[in-house]
Design a protein around this motif. Sequence first.
Motif, short mmCIF file in Angstrom:
data_model
loop_
_atom_site.label_atom_id
_atom_site.label_comp_id
_atom_site.label_asym_id
_atom_site.label_seq_id
_atom_site.Cartn_x
_atom_site.Cartn_y
_atom_site.Cartn_z
N LEU A 192 46.64 40.59 39.84
CA LEU A 192 45.44 41.39 40.07
C LEU A 192 44.42 40.63 40.90
CD1 LEU A 192 43.77 43.94 39.58
CD2 LEU A 192 43.05 42.97 37.38
N ALA A 193 44.29 39.34 40.66
CA ALA A 193 43.36 38.54 41.46
C ALA A 193 43.76 38.57 42.93
CB ALA A 193 43.33 37.10 40.93
N ASP A 194 45.06 38.49 43.21
CA ASP A 194 45.53 38.57 44.60
C ASP A 194 45.19 39.92 45.22
OD1 ASP A 194 46.60 36.04 44.33
OD2 ASP A 194 48.67 36.72 44.08
N LEU A 195 45.41 40.99 44.46
CA LEU A 195 45.19 42.33 44.99
C LEU A 195 43.71 42.61 45.23
CD1 LEU A 195 47.70 44.30 42.73
CD2 LEU A 195 47.99 43.77 45.15
N VAL A 196 42.86 42.21 44.29
CA VAL A 196 41.42 42.45 44.43
C VAL A 196 40.86 41.73 45.66
CG1 VAL A 196 39.17 41.95 43.37
CG2 VAL A 196 41.00 42.97 42.00
N ASP B 10 44.47 51.46 48.24
CA ASP B 10 43.11 51.44 48.78
C ASP B 10 42.08 51.53 47.67
OD1 ASP B 10 44.22 54.13 48.53
OD2 ASP B 10 42.33 54.87 49.32
N VAL B 11 40.88 51.09 47.97
CA VAL B 11 39.75 51.12 47.04
C VAL B 11 38.52 51.63 47.77
CG1 VAL B 11 40.63 49.24 45.61
CG2 VAL B 11 39.09 48.71 47.51
N VAL B 12 37.54 52.10 47.02
CA VAL B 12 36.28 52.52 47.64
C VAL B 12 35.44 51.29 47.97
CG1 VAL B 12 36.29 54.75 46.47
CG2 VAL B 12 35.16 52.80 45.39
N PRO B 13 34.47 51.42 48.88
CA PRO B 13 33.65 50.26 49.25
C PRO B 13 32.76 49.79 48.09
CG PRO B 13 33.49 52.01 50.89
CD PRO B 13 34.18 52.60 49.70
N GLY B 14 32.36 48.52 48.17
CA GLY B 14 31.38 47.99 47.22
C GLY B 14 30.02 47.83 47.85
N GLU B 15 29.93 48.08 49.15
CA GLU B 15 28.68 47.90 49.88
C GLU B 15 27.58 48.80 49.34
OE1 GLU B 15 27.07 48.09 54.53
OE2 GLU B 15 29.15 48.60 54.02
N GLY B 16 26.38 48.23 49.18
CA GLY B 16 25.25 49.00 48.72
C GLY B 16 25.15 49.14 47.21
N GLN B 17 26.10 48.57 46.48
CA GLN B 17 26.07 48.63 45.02
C GLN B 17 25.59 47.28 44.47
OE1 GLN B 17 30.09 49.77 43.87
NE2 GLN B 17 29.53 51.94 43.91
N LEU C 12 38.19 38.56 41.82
CA LEU C 12 38.31 38.87 40.40
C LEU C 12 37.56 37.82 39.59
CD1 LEU C 12 39.73 41.00 38.58
CD2 LEU C 12 41.51 39.29 38.19
N THR C 13 36.61 38.29 38.78
CA THR C 13 35.71 37.40 38.05
C THR C 13 35.74 37.75 36.58
OG1 THR C 13 34.26 37.25 40.00
CG2 THR C 13 33.36 36.52 37.90
N GLU C 14 35.99 36.76 35.73
CA GLU C 14 36.02 36.98 34.28
C GLU C 14 34.64 36.69 33.71
OE1 GLU C 14 36.12 36.36 30.10
OE2 GLU C 14 35.84 34.70 31.54
N GLY D 60 38.36 47.83 42.32
CA GLY D 60 39.73 48.29 42.15
C GLY D 60 40.41 47.77 40.90
N ALA D 61 39.73 46.95 40.11
CA ALA D 61 40.37 46.40 38.91
C ALA D 61 40.90 47.51 38.01
CB ALA D 61 39.39 45.51 38.15
N THR D 62 40.09 48.59 37.89
CA THR D 62 40.52 49.75 37.12
C THR D 62 41.16 50.81 38.01
OG1 THR D 62 39.08 49.54 35.18
CG2 THR D 62 39.59 51.76 35.89
N ASP D 63 40.59 51.06 39.17
CA ASP D 63 41.04 52.15 40.05
C ASP D 63 41.57 51.59 41.36
OD1 ASP D 63 41.47 54.61 41.21
OD2 ASP D 63 39.36 54.99 41.63
#
Length: 377
Positions: A7-11, A71-78, A87-89, A98-101
């Motif tokens: 998951l860390a690689d994918l994120v 694919d994932v949605v952007p994080g910009e502006g959040q 990936l941060t614990e 994208g961790a969940t979606d």
Amino acid sequence: MTPETILADLVACADLPGDSNARVADCVLGHLRRAGLDPHVMPGPEGDRVNIFASIGPRDVPGMILSGHMDVVPGEGQPWTSDPFRLTEREGKLHGRGATDMKGFLACMLAAIPNFRAARLERPLHLAFSYDEEIGCRGVGHMIAALPDLVAPPFGCIVGEPTDMRPVLSHKGKQSTRLTMTGRPAHSSRPDDGVNAIYASAEMLLAIRDLNATLASDGPFDPRFDPPHSTAVAGVVRGGTAVNIIPDHAEIDMEVRCIPGQTAADVTALVVQRLEGLTGTGAALSVSTEVLSSYPALPPAEDKALSELLERLTGHAPVQSVSFGTEAGLFYAAGIPSIVCGPGNIGRAHRPDEYILPEELGDCMAMLRGLASELAA
């Protein structure tokens, strides 16, 4: 490798829909090949995006598909507390875009490959990775069309969108459409010299509002959904350049979500009919439409075999429906029985500090181990 490591690689692959997905595709391909698989890379017509398909076990007998989008949605502006693409614990939660979606499910798919290979499957498992799901399930259809040349007709498909590992039987279909109105510009001091496209768009906004009210009052209805009827909504309006110019261009982006048994295209056609009627008044107005995205509803299957299998594997009774849409409707439309079931909760998707729990990944891995036993029996 553990699902957390994968998951860390994918994120870390910040590939967004509508653009090249080379980074995340290379990451997925690397994990597949290191696990001993020979994946099919399936370029889409855009030229810079690919679907990926890999099989374990005999391809000439019906098997099961595990499907997820890359694919994932952007994080910009959040307002993220940490880098969305690392990936941060924190406090037992694994945060990342994208961790969940839905990279959590992809990570479990990849981490489970050794289990499936060791199980000596009598029925095959197919791993399907799609692109551009977040902008209307645009990529997976190309992969589905190619399946008859790759494998025997699958007996089922599990789309691993986040459902708290509860099997979901159905969802609504959707079509989003752009309505364009083109009039004639003029100076605002002489409005009769122009044709105001914004006024035309106002009529269409009221028409969409009234259609939604009619659907709510007259149906058809399906009590398995909330709301129990189809809906029509205008979401984006554009028009005009300056207050002293009669606007000659306006656009409305609208969507229709439909219960099974009613198609979003048929409901949208009612709006288009009203739009085309605006040109019959003698005014110099022209109109056009563009379908932005579309996917069919997933109706509950009459054959209960797939839902009973997922109930055994997860320990959860099936959920009749969800309000969000998935690629499962497209697999179903292609004749493949489909169900939605994956780790995480949809309420965390598309939000800042999106996260998944390690125990949710563990529950998904347990389900996949059970599936390996079923396919080996």
